[in-house]
Design an enzyme around this catalytic site. Structure first.
Site, PDB file in Angstrom:
ATOM      1  N   HIS A  56      -6.626  -5.079 -46.580  1.00 42.95           N
ATOM      2  CA  HIS A  56      -5.193  -5.144 -46.889  1.00 42.95           C
ATOM      3  C   HIS A  56      -4.540  -5.897 -45.724  1.00 42.95           C
ATOM      4  O   HIS A  56      -5.044  -5.843 -44.600  1.00 42.95           O
ATOM      5  CB  HIS A  56      -4.665  -3.705 -46.948  1.00 42.95           C
ATOM      6  CG  HIS A  56      -3.254  -3.558 -47.391  1.00 42.95           C
ATOM      7  ND1 HIS A  56      -2.193  -3.821 -46.559  1.00 42.95           N
ATOM      8  CD2 HIS A  56      -2.724  -3.140 -48.563  1.00 42.95           C
ATOM      9  CE1 HIS A  56      -1.060  -3.577 -47.219  1.00 42.95           C
ATOM     10  NE2 HIS A  56      -1.354  -3.165 -48.430  1.00 42.95           N
TER      11      HIS A  56
ATOM     12  N   ASP B 265      -9.458   2.231 -42.169  1.00 45.37           N
ATOM     13  CA  ASP B 265      -8.205   2.284 -42.904  1.00 45.37           C
ATOM     14  C   ASP B 265      -8.473   3.126 -44.153  1.00 45.37           C
ATOM     15  O   ASP B 265      -9.136   2.678 -45.083  1.00 45.37           O
ATOM     16  CB  ASP B 265      -7.777   0.856 -43.274  1.00 45.37           C
ATOM     17  CG  ASP B 265      -6.630   0.820 -44.270  1.00 45.37           C
ATOM     18  OD1 ASP B 265      -6.170   1.898 -44.704  1.00 45.37           O
ATOM     19  OD2 ASP B 265      -6.187  -0.285 -44.621  1.00 45.37           O
TER      20      ASP B 265
ATOM     21  N   GLN C  85      -6.554   4.214 -49.082  1.00 40.70           N
ATOM     22  CA  GLN C  85      -6.955   4.367 -50.480  1.00 40.70           C
ATOM     23  C   GLN C  85      -8.042   5.428 -50.666  1.00 40.70           C
ATOM     24  O   GLN C  85      -8.330   5.818 -51.796  1.00 40.70           O
ATOM     25  CB  GLN C  85      -7.459   3.021 -51.031  1.00 40.70           C
ATOM     26  CG  GLN C  85      -6.408   1.944 -51.086  1.00 40.70           C
ATOM     27  CD  GLN C  85      -5.300   2.254 -52.089  1.00 40.70           C
ATOM     28  OE1 GLN C  85      -5.498   2.949 -53.084  1.00 40.70           O
ATOM     29  NE2 GLN C  85      -4.105   1.755 -51.819  1.00 40.70           N
TER      30      GLN C  85
ATOM     31  N   LYS D  84       0.615   8.031 -50.277  1.00 40.58           N
ATOM     32  CA  LYS D  84      -0.474   7.681 -51.186  1.00 40.58           C
ATOM     33  C   LYS D  84      -1.352   8.893 -51.491  1.00 40.58           C
ATOM     34  O   LYS D  84      -2.334   8.798 -52.215  1.00 40.58           O
ATOM     35  CB  LYS D  84      -1.320   6.561 -50.579  1.00 40.58           C
ATOM     36  CG  LYS D  84      -0.610   5.202 -50.582  1.00 40.58           C
ATOM     37  CD  LYS D  84      -1.578   4.092 -50.276  1.00 40.58           C
ATOM     38  CE  LYS D  84      -0.919   2.828 -49.770  1.00 40.58           C
ATOM     39  NZ  LYS D  84      -0.207   2.067 -50.785  1.00 40.58           N
TER      40      LYS D  84
ATOM     41  N   CYS E 161      -1.328  -7.287 -51.738  1.00 41.32           N
ATOM     42  CA  CYS E 161      -1.280  -7.427 -50.278  1.00 41.32           C
ATOM     43  C   CYS E 161      -2.667  -7.657 -49.697  1.00 41.32           C
ATOM     44  O   CYS E 161      -2.991  -7.175 -48.609  1.00 41.32           O
ATOM     45  CB  CYS E 161      -0.638  -6.211 -49.610  1.00 41.32           C
ATOM     46  SG  CYS E 161       1.122  -6.138 -49.881  1.00 41.32           S
TER      47      CYS E 161
END
Lengths: 405, 142
Positions: free
Chosen positions: A122, A199, A202, A225, A363
């Protein structure tokens, strides 16, 4: 088994009509809807319990401080970190990554050093490292992916060497849904003494995170999220690393003692929490994590796998539909294009059918470039979505194809 | 037809479509009727920056009026582009630069043309007016 109909009652946003059609919300990768328990918690805090943390000696402030610190413990438990000192509250994934790129970069990255990221990041896990590379005259290197959207592991070995300072990679790709083999990647990196930042934006909503098992050095994610409030995020860092890093932003709450000559910084985790903390966000996030644990991470994972399999097979049956991201190990994200129809057209028409999907580059422009496309349509599904909703997407796409014939 | 009349005609045309799908079908139809943009203008220079679909716009003076031609790689967007061209093309720079495009709201396309939306359409209106302003300024100097 999850009782999805019961779960759906916990998310009032699902019960609404858009353009005269019952809403189908498939944009969970961008942000998840909020269960009533989270919304109620925020409402209660702002209407009854609001008071600034860590400062007051009065009742409300003491109680709020307790709640805030309980929330930290809750997050620690959720990702199985070793200590509360390793849990920093930030404003989100982006802020967490910038904290590390700035502080780690300041302390450990010098001219000619290399920073390693992957081809499926991302923008939030690209740009902060580019800024650092520019500032320090360091070099940004990229691990490639194959046509399925999987990391090419052999290339990883070639790209890691003595001059590599840090490896920053997503746990799960937001554009493709790939679950990266991060445990194996971390083991390889650690053999070369390279710390790893994951990261997890998600990955976290799908309940697959155990930072001690992964042995990652940093793990970052956003509250919104994972069914929590906006504006709250987490930076997990191994204590040994966080101790070595300088503070990022200066201000209140991150100091022990201040005079005009010298400031002594506060201990972990407060060293990285300058300014008034987002305690309503943190407490709301803790509620969201409670909610997920009540449903059961394993049950969520199993049900979402079912949704992914059904969506993949149903959509694959549409003539001219191509799925981008066909990794063996995926979360419930289906990124696709209909041959000869622009993703924006697809998104606009689906919208009018009551279906909320994301279109564009997500993104992650380099991912699109890798596949030679401008963007995709993305359905990101979670535990409150249903098989019937996937059928509506299928039918919508069939109808849409007719329109553009 | 005046600027006002052509807009009113479009509003009338859209009024017969109650259903969103019919509206979009009509936009698809309009996109097919948009005169082709000369290939040499489909370059970076004529592109209107938008997040998702690409829009190319070319303008030239023909006597006292401006003629616009445009294209897009997305069909619905191209349909809306066709509407904008129908309204704006063939008018004087002075008329275009101050044009009040009330039809956008009235046919329910505000969502597609709002400045916060991540596509090039709002920029397209702006760019059309910028061309008009440039030509108008040039006329004043002569």
């Amino acid at each position: 088994m999850l009782d999805v109909n019961k779960i759906r009652n916990d998310f009032p946003a699902l019960d609404q009509m858009v353009y005269g059609q019952p809403l189908v919300y498939f944009d969970n990768g961008a942000t998840t809807l909020k269960p009533t328990v989270v919304v109620d918690t925020l409402k209660e805090i702002y209407s009854k319990r609001n008071s600034n943390v860590h400062r007051g000696i009065h009742y409300l402030s003491l109680r709020m401080t307790e709640e805030y610190e309980e929330a930290r413990k809750r997050v620690r438990k959720f990702i199985n970190a070793g200590s509360d000192r390793e849990i920093i509250f930030t404003s989100g994934t982006t802020a967490s990554i910038n904290t590390i790129s700035s502080t780690f970069g300041e302390e450990f990255v010098k001219e000619g050093d290399e920073i390693l990221i992957s081809a499926m990041e991302h923008h939030s896990n690209i740009v902060p490292w580019q800024i650092l590379a520019k500032r320090k005259s360091a070099i940004l290197k990229v691990i490639p992916m194959n046509d399925k959207g999987e990391i090419v592991m052999e290339k990883l070995d070639d790209l890691m060497h003595e001059g590599t300072r840090i490896l920053a990679i997503n746990h799960v790709s937001n554009a493709l849904g790939t679950i990266n083999p991060v445990k194996e990647i971390i083991q390889k990196a650690h053999k070369e003494n390279i710390p790893v930042l994951l990261d997890g934006a998600q990955a976290i909503p799908h309940g697959i995170v155990d930072v001690q098992d992964l042995d990652c050095d940093f793990y970052v994610f956003s509250g919104h999220k994972v069914y929590g409030p906006n504006g709250i995020g987490v930076l997990y860092g191994k204590e040994e690393w966080l101790e070595k890093l300088p503070p990022w932003q200066g201000g209140g709450d991150m100091v022990e003692k201040v005079s005009f000559e010298k400031t002594i910084y506060a201990d972990l985790p407060f060293k990285f929490e300058a300014g008034t903390a987002n305690y309503p966000g943190a407490v709301g996030l803790a509620k969201a994590l409670d909610y997920i644990d009540t449903l059961g991470k394993d049950r969520i994972t199993a049900y979402e796998k079912e949704l992914l399999n059904y969506a993949t097979s149903r959509l694959s049956g549409i003539d001219g539909l191509k799925i981008f991201g066909t990794a063996a190990n995926k979360i419930s994200i289906v990124s696709f294009l209909l041959e000869g129809i622009h993703q924006e057209d697809t998104g606009m028409i689906l919208d009018k059918m009551g279906l909320a999907l994301r279109t564009g580059t997500h993104c992650a422009e380099p991912v699109m470039t890798r596949f030679g496309i401008d963007g995709t349509v993305r359905a990101s599904l979670v535990f409150y979505n249903t098989i019937e909703e996937i059928d509506r997407l299928y039918e919508g796409l069939i109808k849409l194809k007719q329109m553009f014939k | 037809m005046t600027l006002k009349e052509v807009q009113e005609q479009i509003i009338e045309e859209f009024e017969i479509y109650e259903d969103w799908m019919d509206k979009y079908n009509y936009l698809i139809e309009l996109s097919q009727g948009l005169p082709a943009l000369d290939h040499k203008y489909k370059t970076r220079e004529y592109i209107i920056d938008g997040c998702q679909s690409k829009v190319w716009l070319y303008a030239e003076m023909d006597g006292n009026i401006i003629r616009y031609t445009a294209d897009s790689d997305a069909i619905i967007t191209k349909g809306i582009v066709a509407l904008l061209i129908k309204v704006m093309s063939g008018r004087s720079p002075e008329e275009i630069k101050d044009a009040d495009l009330f039809f956008i709201d009235r046919i329910g396309l505000k969502d597609n043309l709002s400045p916060t939306r991540a596509n090039g359409l709002f920029s397209m209106v702006k760019q059309m007016k910028l061309y008009a302003l440039a030509y108008f300024t040039k006329q004043q100097k002569l």
